[in-house]
Scaffold this active site. Structure first.
Site, PDB file in Angstrom:
ATOM      1  N   ASP A  15       6.451  93.728 -10.748  1.00 51.98           N
ATOM      2  CA  ASP A  15       5.175  94.053 -11.386  1.00 51.98           C
ATOM      3  C   ASP A  15       4.835  95.500 -11.020  1.00 51.98           C
ATOM      4  OD1 ASP A  15       4.299  94.101  -8.831  1.00 51.98           O
ATOM      5  OD2 ASP A  15       2.955  92.392  -8.999  1.00 51.98           O
ATOM      6  N   ASP A  28       5.596  83.715 -14.730  1.00 55.01           N
ATOM      7  CA  ASP A  28       5.732  83.771 -13.266  1.00 55.01           C
ATOM      8  C   ASP A  28       4.423  83.291 -12.668  1.00 55.01           C
ATOM      9  OD1 ASP A  28       4.139  86.377 -13.772  1.00 55.01           O
ATOM     10  OD2 ASP A  28       4.065  86.104 -11.611  1.00 55.01           O
ATOM     11  N   CYS A  74      13.529  63.552  -9.484  1.00 53.44           N
ATOM     12  CA  CYS A  74      14.001  64.910  -9.159  1.00 53.44           C
ATOM     13  C   CYS A  74      15.396  64.869  -8.519  1.00 53.44           C
ATOM     14  CB  CYS A  74      13.007  65.574  -8.225  1.00 53.44           C
ATOM     15  SG  CYS A  74      13.457  67.277  -7.834  1.00 53.44           S
ATOM     16  N   CYS A 119      16.543  67.460  -6.549  1.00 59.14           N
ATOM     17  CA  CYS A 119      16.634  68.530  -5.553  1.00 59.14           C
ATOM     18  C   CYS A 119      17.051  67.988  -4.179  1.00 59.14           C
ATOM     19  CB  CYS A 119      15.314  69.304  -5.452  1.00 59.14           C
ATOM     20  SG  CYS A 119      14.079  68.571  -4.378  1.00 59.14           S
ATOM     21  N   CYS A 150      14.334  65.804  -2.501  1.00 61.78           N
ATOM     22  CA  CYS A 150      14.151  64.448  -3.037  1.00 61.78           C
ATOM     23  C   CYS A 150      15.371  63.564  -2.819  1.00 61.78           C
ATOM     24  CB  CYS A 150      13.785  64.524  -4.511  1.00 61.78           C
ATOM     25  SG  CYS A 150      12.169  65.298  -4.747  1.00 61.78           S
ATOM     26  N   HIS A 165      11.383  71.704  -3.613  1.00 65.28           N
ATOM     27  CA  HIS A 165      11.079  70.718  -4.655  1.00 65.28           C
ATOM     28  C   HIS A 165      10.213  71.314  -5.766  1.00 65.28           C
ATOM     29  CE1 HIS A 165       9.824  67.370  -6.956  1.00 65.28           C
ATOM     30  NE2 HIS A 165       8.591  67.816  -6.801  1.00 65.28           N
TER      31      HIS A 165
END
Ligand SMILES: [Zn+2]
Length: 373
Positions: A94, A268, A306, A308, A311, A337
């Site tokens: 940014d 974002d 999930c 991930c 999880c 997660h």
């Protein structure tokens, strides 16, 4: 030759949402995309390898913070931001405008730029469009943002009009000062607050300056969600079809879906990583505040749907214990997660566009998810 190129693959027949590929000097990314935020050249609690494992294709970093500490010249000496932080995929930076303007009484705006006092040690600094380009050129990000003013909400018409007109003048100065157009793409930012005619004026002025991509700024600043969706609805059609469209600072699951439906390609937000550190997870069944007593003996994963690392291996009861004991691993697991949840959501969104069923997907998602975060 521009540093990046946007390829529109298709639009969803049901919703009009766009599926595309953004080609950058550090690889190609699929859009619509969510970009995890690495404010200080690190996505808090995550290594670059872990970010890749959960499917991050591009991350965002913050010009203001890196300029203040460790300084853009040091990052340049280290070989640029990619090398400094060991991330070889695309980076968007940014402009620092948002942070500088957020300093309130600590800053003074003139046509030339903004004078402000450091949030770290009170030292005096000056950022102009030229300085914002110098810093981002030194960082070496793939996508750089123009130095703009994000007007607060609410703000009166006169203020927003003056601010957006200055933002356009600053955009031209950014373009003129940008020294590395072959390897870094500059995006212009459309402002105009919640005023339709001012958004139209800003979109017209900003897109008249030929750039590889454009962003919508000044949303998600405290306005009601329906108002944000309304502004998006009339702003995105004013943006070029063959360039990427980035909605700045937006990242709740519902806003991502609603934004994509209104023609946005990139997002974002610090939300998933920030709430993770407070012990809150985004899941397919809605928000889970792990600290709550209800989870003390819950031996199921944060999100049964999930895939991930968190999880697959840990229970709510264990993560709740870590949160309550102030263990660092709690932040690491929930951050993993939450980011995976949003990245996977965008994978599902892209698949739904491919299958021309994004409106059906929205319906299915909200039936289960059932709240706003
Ligand atoms: Zn998970």
């Amino acid at each position: 030759m521009s540093a990046i190129r946007y390829e529109l693959i298709k639009t969803c027949k049901q919703s009009g949402a766009r599926l595309g590929i953004l080609h950058t000097p550090h690889g190609s990314i699929e859009t619509p995309i969510f970009m995890p935020v690495g404010t200080q050249a690190t996505v808090k609690a995550m290594t670059p390898e872990e970010l890749k494992e959960i499917g991050s294709q591009i991350i965002l970093s913050n010009t203001y913070h890196l300029y203040m500490r460790p300084g853009h010249e040091l990052v340049k000496e280290a070989g640029g931001l990619h090398k400094f932080m060991n991330w070889d995929k695309p980076i968007l930076t940014d402009s620092g405008g948002f942070q500088v303007f957020s300093l309130g009484p600590l800053r003074k705006i003139t046509e030339e730029g903004v004078t402000f006092k450091s949030h770290l040690d009170g030292s005096k600094h000056f950022i102009s469009p030229e300085k914002a380009m110098e810093i981002q050129n030194a960082l070496g990000s793939d996508i750089m943002m123009a130095f703009d003013e994000c007007a607060p909400y609410p703000a009166d018409r006169e203020y927003v009009k003056n601010s957006l007109e200055r933002t356009t003048r600053w955009l031209q100065r950014c373009k003129d000062a940008h020294k590395n157009t072959e390897n870094q793409a500059l995006f212009g930012i459309i402002q105009g607050g919640m005023y339709k005619d001012l958004r139209e004026q800003s979109a017209k002025e900003v897109t008249a300056i030929d750039l590889p991509g454009y962003a919508i700024g000044g949303l998600s600043v405290g306005e009601p969600k329906p108002l944000m969706y309304e502004v998006l609805e009339y702003t995105t059609p004013l943006m070029p079809v063959d360039k990427p469209r980035y909605l700045m600072g937006v990242g709740s699951p519902d806003d991502l879906i609603e934004g994509v439906i209104r023609g946005v390609d990139m997002f974002d937000c610090v939300l998933p990583t920030r709430i993770a550190r407070n012990g809150t997870a985004m899941t397919s069944q809605g928000k889970v505040v792990v600290r709550n007593a209800a989870y003390a003996k819950d031996f199921t994963p944060l999100d049964p749907e999930c895939d991930c690392y968190c999880c697959k291996n840990y229970t709510k009861a264990y993560i709740r214990h870590l949160v309550k004991a102030n263990e660092i691993l709690a932040a690491r697991l929930i951050t993993t997660h939450n980011l995976r949840f949003l990245l996977k959501l965008m994978e599902q969104v892209r698949q739904a566009i491919r299958e021309d069923r994004l409106l059906d997907f929205r319906e299915e998602f909200f039936t289960k998810y059932g709240y706003e975060l």
